[in-house]
Design an enzyme around this catalytic site. Structure first.
Site, PDB file in Angstrom:
ATOM      1  N   ASP A 167      -9.982  16.065  16.277  1.00  0.00           N
ATOM      2  CA  ASP A 167     -10.744  14.814  16.321  1.00  0.00           C
ATOM      3  C   ASP A 167      -9.924  13.636  16.818  1.00  0.00           C
ATOM      4  O   ASP A 167     -10.346  12.923  17.740  1.00  0.00           O
ATOM      5  CB  ASP A 167     -11.313  14.486  14.933  1.00  0.00           C
ATOM      6  CG  ASP A 167     -12.483  15.404  14.577  1.00  0.00           C
ATOM      7  OD1 ASP A 167     -13.006  16.079  15.486  1.00  0.00           O
ATOM      8  OD2 ASP A 167     -12.851  15.439  13.396  1.00  0.00           O
TER       9      ASP A 167
ATOM     10  N   ARG B 210      -3.731   5.990   1.956  1.00  0.00           N
ATOM     11  CA  ARG B 210      -4.308   5.126   2.997  1.00  0.00           C
ATOM     12  C   ARG B 210      -3.588   3.785   3.124  1.00  0.00           C
ATOM     13  O   ARG B 210      -3.277   3.363   4.238  1.00  0.00           O
ATOM     14  CB  ARG B 210      -5.822   4.916   2.787  1.00  0.00           C
ATOM     15  CG  ARG B 210      -6.644   6.207   2.784  1.00  0.00           C
ATOM     16  CD  ARG B 210      -6.310   7.147   3.924  1.00  0.00           C
ATOM     17  NE  ARG B 210      -7.103   8.363   3.878  1.00  0.00           N
ATOM     18  CZ  ARG B 210      -6.634   9.566   4.171  1.00  0.00           C
ATOM     19  NH1 ARG B 210      -5.375   9.737   4.538  1.00  0.00           N
ATOM     20  NH2 ARG B 210      -7.415  10.619   4.115  1.00  0.00           N
TER      21      ARG B 210
ATOM     22  N   ASP C 152     -12.610   6.869   2.980  1.00  0.00           N
ATOM     23  CA  ASP C 152     -11.393   6.548   3.723  1.00  0.00           C
ATOM     24  C   ASP C 152     -11.603   5.484   4.789  1.00  0.00           C
ATOM     25  O   ASP C 152     -10.726   4.659   5.039  1.00  0.00           O
ATOM     26  CB  ASP C 152     -10.780   7.825   4.312  1.00  0.00           C
ATOM     27  CG  ASP C 152     -10.145   8.688   3.228  1.00  0.00           C
ATOM     28  OD1 ASP C 152      -9.625   8.094   2.260  1.00  0.00           O
ATOM     29  OD2 ASP C 152     -10.180   9.925   3.327  1.00  0.00           O
TER      30      ASP C 152
ATOM     31  N   SER D  51     -12.837  20.534   4.901  1.00  0.00           N
ATOM     32  CA  SER D  51     -12.197  19.289   5.297  1.00  0.00           C
ATOM     33  C   SER D  51     -11.081  19.051   4.294  1.00  0.00           C
ATOM     34  O   SER D  51     -11.338  18.936   3.096  1.00  0.00           O
ATOM     35  CB  SER D  51     -13.221  18.159   5.270  1.00  0.00           C
ATOM     36  OG  SER D  51     -12.552  16.924   5.287  1.00  0.00           O
TER      37      SER D  51
HETATM   38  N1  ARG Z   1     -12.884  12.177  -2.039  1.00  0.00           N
HETATM   39  C1  ARG Z   1     -11.500  11.922  -2.025  1.00  0.00           C
HETATM   40  C2  ARG Z   1     -11.211  10.460  -1.931  1.00  0.00           C
HETATM   41  O1  ARG Z   1     -12.077   9.724  -1.585  1.00  0.00           O
HETATM   42  C3  ARG Z   1     -10.765  12.693  -0.968  1.00  0.00           C
HETATM   43  C4  ARG Z   1     -11.183  12.460   0.432  1.00  0.00           C
HETATM   44  C5  ARG Z   1     -10.208  13.091   1.321  1.00  0.00           C
HETATM   45  N2  ARG Z   1     -10.737  13.793   2.439  1.00  0.00           N
HETATM   46  C6  ARG Z   1     -11.011  15.101   2.507  1.00  0.00           C
HETATM   47  N3  ARG Z   1     -11.203  15.585   3.681  1.00  0.00           N
HETATM   48  N4  ARG Z   1     -11.089  15.905   1.481  1.00  0.00           N
HETATM   49  O2  ARG Z   1     -10.137  10.001  -2.224  1.00  0.00           O
END
Ligand code: ARG
Length: 398
Positions: free
Chosen positions: A14, A95, A124, A175
């Protein structure tokens, strides 16, 4: 002068496609920035070269592992941070450190825009953009997957058409987001919340049901920070890594939950954070021994709010900053040793010792010769319950 966009680059399909996609959509030059927060996988040099091969005018890799551990994971441990009482904020913590380096790169390369590869459905995107807004309010954010409708199929077609040096076939059903503090796995068959996780999806933890010998560890804290394991001095990063190995080897830190995303969706996530969960359990217990009751009770509320702010992408907000001040102050006396048994998926505290301990054996003991004056308790209870008693005389039928 051609405008420049700094892209948060992972090396995957991506964000590799994003490079050319952004260039075509905006006419800008793309600077790719990959931040190492301990996600593992390919070497950052391979990733950097791929960014250039995909059309980036510049590509930078930043080793932020120690910084991430010390300035992002450690505050989370001091705050015993668990979103919805369970999730140690793995992705949410990474992040802001990525954002910091994106902003630095934007300044260095004269970019006026920052881009990321998030979809429009997750947390995110909020964390990236709220973070950028707080550190660099003059920068613009774009998210090609969300803003320029860059679907997976279109990305594959684009990569094939341009002959980008990136595999387009092996599509993982999951993911995954990973860093040294843990891993998050979602989508695929996990979207049916009745389906149990399979062993395959785990990487940081072993199956806790497999019989093996227990591991005992002593963790030393100074002012809330882990500083030694079994008497050996460690950095924050080393503490997390060693506990990932040892607690992970015992199946500690697996979490399967449905959580409330900031965008309003309930989503299913499977996490593993062996080091994080073991460190928080140890830290929490040392607080029980060293933090005064009223401060400890109040801190629970602060911890929950802190976790929600970080989950919601408000790492750089004034409230989060002020709560950090409270958490640091509350950790002043959190120094000492915690002994833990790691076994069968659990990290269980079995011993505590501290020069800052508020535990007074002579007050607590039920043996003869204690120093607690029990005769004072009676009058205390009479006054403590007086208002209830007066109300009961009015409200309760005799
Ligand atoms: N839901 C979790 C958060 O918002 C993890 C998101 C991370 N991404 C993933 N592809 N699992 O912190």
């Amino acid at each position: 002068m051609t405008q420049r966009v700094v892209l948060a680059y992972s090396g995957g399909l991506d964000t590799s496609v994003c490079i050319g996609w952004i260039a075509e959509a905006t006419g800008a030059e793309v600077v790719a920035v990959a931040v190492d927060v301990g996600q593992g996988g390919e070497s950052l040099d391979v990733i950097r070269k791929r960014a250039l091969a995909c059309g980036a005018v510049e590509a930078e890799v930043v080793d932020a592992k120690d910084e991430f551990a010390e300035e992002y994971c450690l505050p989370a441990i001091k705050a015993n941070a668990l979103y919805m009482d369970r999730y140690p904020l793995v992705s949410a913590l990474s992040r802001p450190v990525i954002v910091k380096h994106l902003v630095a790169a934007a300044r260095k390369h004269g970019a006026d825009t920052v881009a990321h590869g998030c979809t429009g459905k997750g947390n995110d995107q909020v964390r990236f953009e709220a973070g950028i807004a707080s550190l660099a309010p003059d920068l613009t954010c774009i998210a090609p997957v969300r803003d320029y409708a860059m679907t997976r199929d279109k990305a594959i077609a684009f990569a094939e058409e341009k002959g980008l040096p990136i595999a387009t076939s092996k599509k993982s059903p999951y993911s995954i987001d990973a860093n040294v503090f843990g891993r998050a796995v979602e989508t695929g068959f996990l979207e049916d919340i009745w389906n149990g996780p399979i062993e395959d999806i785990y990487e940081y933890t072993q199956d806790p049901a497999v019989a093996r010998e227990a591991d005992e560890i002593v963790i030393t804290f100074r002012e809330g920070a882990p500083v030694a394991l079994d008497g050996r001095p460690v950095t924050m990063l080393q503490a997390i890594k060693e506990l990932n190995e040892r607690a992970g080897g015992q199946g500690v830190g697996r979490i399967d939950m449905v959580e409330d995303r900031l965008v309003g969706i309930k989503s299913r996530e499977v996490y593993e954070s062996p080091g994080g969960i073991a460190l928080i359990a140890a830290h929490q217990e040392l607080e029980n021994v060293t933090v005064e009751r009223e401060l400890a009770r109040y801190k629970r509320q602060v911890e929950q709010r802190w976790s929600e702010l970080v989950y919601d992408g408000l790492w750089f907000s004034p409230l989060k900053r002020a709560l950090d001040g409270f958490v640091d102050e509350a950790n002043q006396h959190v120094s000492g040793d915690i002994r833990m048994t790691l076994h069968g998926g659990r990290a269980v505290v079995t011993g505590r010792r501290s020069e800052q301990s508020l535990y007074d054996f002579n007050l607590a003991t039920y043996d003869t010769g204690d120093s607690f004056d029990q005769s004072l308790a009676k009058g205390f209870i009479d006054l403590f319950s007086l208002s209830s008693k007066i109300a009961a005389k009015r409200d309760v039928a005799p």
